[in-house]
Enzyme design. Structure first.
Site, PDB file in Angstrom:
ATOM      1  N   ARG A 122       8.932 -12.101   0.473  1.00  0.00           N
ATOM      2  CA  ARG A 122       9.079 -13.273   1.334  1.00  0.00           C
ATOM      3  C   ARG A 122       7.686 -13.841   1.583  1.00  0.00           C
ATOM      4  O   ARG A 122       6.754 -13.080   1.872  1.00  0.00           O
ATOM      5  CB  ARG A 122       9.712 -12.875   2.672  1.00  0.00           C
ATOM      6  N   ASP A 125       9.098  -6.408   7.026  1.00  0.00           N
ATOM      7  CA  ASP A 125       8.377  -7.507   7.693  1.00  0.00           C
ATOM      8  C   ASP A 125       6.883  -7.198   7.722  1.00  0.00           C
ATOM      9  O   ASP A 125       6.485  -6.023   7.731  1.00  0.00           O
ATOM     10  CB  ASP A 125       8.868  -7.655   9.147  1.00  0.00           C
TER      11      ASP A 125
END
Ligand code: FDA
Length: 301
Positions: free
Chosen positions: A177, A126
């Site tokens: 992502r 992340d």
């Protein structure tokens, strides 16, 4: 004036009773324990969705707590394999040691990545606030040098992102992502206008399609999703080269079904863990309307 209203609102949110926040949390968090999240993953898989699991928490600096988190992530990989679930794992660098040191965090990631490889799985790193961007990209680059089972997240609101992606070596291994970005950043480094963020998002997406880079299209913005569809059609992108990603519990008004009708893969980000209260407060601050939404749904039943 706006910042005064914001401060009052944030002070108000902190006063919300835990019981009220827990009603909200039930929609967005799988539960407190590993069994809770595995049940949710199974349900999602049975409905045709992939998952990515996150243990809630950030900015840990206690080494023994970090070791526990690493063990839990490793256990998750084992259980995902055992249950034959279609799920990977997403981890925040400050959850596993970035606040202690770069090396501590890198070693934690190496430990977890060994298990991702052992169980033939994938580790998503992340992206946190811009304070961590350089280190996070550096960690990704060190890990990807010897593994294909790891990928970063890039944020469309940062001015630097397009060139960060251009400058990434081994593009054939790149699997990232793309999200808009959730942290409050200075206008010196981040785009603040909604339309400009979306424009940058699409520019990056187009770059990924042009360079055959696997991309997780993480957004709930329906206008943006429609524009992503147009790019997918324009480049006739193979549906194995991208997936849509959403946060667990966010209402998508038929778009999840639309993705499925198009045979597009969808991955749901499922957080769980003891830190549900802090996570929920963050989500409410990000979008106060969701509190109203949850309450409305509650009284409809
Ligand atoms: P936008 O903010 O324009 O919202 C679009 C619509 O969705 C609006 O109607 C809004 O009300 C609704 N909506 C958005 N978020 C909602 C929520 N939580 N609950 C209810 N409604 C909501 N960020 C980051 O900085 N680092 C990261 O690693 C990640 N990882 C990540 C993974 C996944 C799978 C997703 C979907 C998102 C992230 N994000 C993230 C968060 C991301 O950067 C962004 O802040 C949110 O997704 C909101 O932006 P949208 O693109 O959804 O559009």
């Amino acid at each position: 004036m706006v910042s005064v209203i914001n401060s009052i609102f944030i002070a108000f949110i902190k006063l919300l009773p835990k019981s009220l926040v827990s009603i909200f949390a039930k929609q967005y968090v799988a539960g407190e324990h590993i069994d809770d999240v595995l049940k949710v993953v199974e349900k999602l898989n049975n409905s045709g969705y992939k998952a990515t699991v996150d243990i809630l928490g950030e900015h840990f600096s206690d080494k023994s707590k970090i070791n526990n988190i690493i063990s839990e992530y490793n256990m998750l990989y084992k259980l995902i394999k055992k249950n034959e679930f279609d799920a990977n794992i997403s981890i925040k660098p400050t959850h596993i040691g970035l606040d202690i040191s770069y090396d501590h965090c890198l070693n934690s990631f190496k430990n977890i990545l060994r298990n991702a490889e052992k169980y033939d799985n994938f580790l998503r790193i992340d992206m946190e606030s811009s304070k961590a961007t350089d280190d996070t990209i550096k960690i990704y680059k060190e890990l990807v040098a010897s593994s294909c089972n790891v990928g970063p997240v890039f944020q469309a609101y940062l001015n630097r992102t397009y060139s960060d992606i251009q400058n990434t070596e081994n593009k054939e291994k790149l699997n990232f992502r793309l999200c808009k970005g959730i942290y409050k950043e200075s206008p010196d480094i981040a785009i603040t206008d909604y339309h400009e963020v979306n424009k940058n998002y699409l520019k990056i997406l187009e770059y990924a399609f042009q360079h055959n880079i696997y991309i997780g299209i993480a957004t709930h913005d329906k206008t943006l999703i429609d524009q992503c569809y147009q790019l997918i059609n324009k480049y006739d992108v193979d549906s194995e080269m991208f997936e849509f990603q959403v946060l667990y519990g966010v209402p998508m008004d038929g778009y999840l079904e639309k993705h499925k009708e198009n045979n597009y893969n969808v991955r749901v980000y499922v957080p769980y863990g003891k830190q549900w209260y802090e996570y929920s407060i963050r989500r409410i601050k990000e979008n106060p309307n969701i509190l109203l939404y949850v309450l409305k749904n509650l009284f409809k039943q």
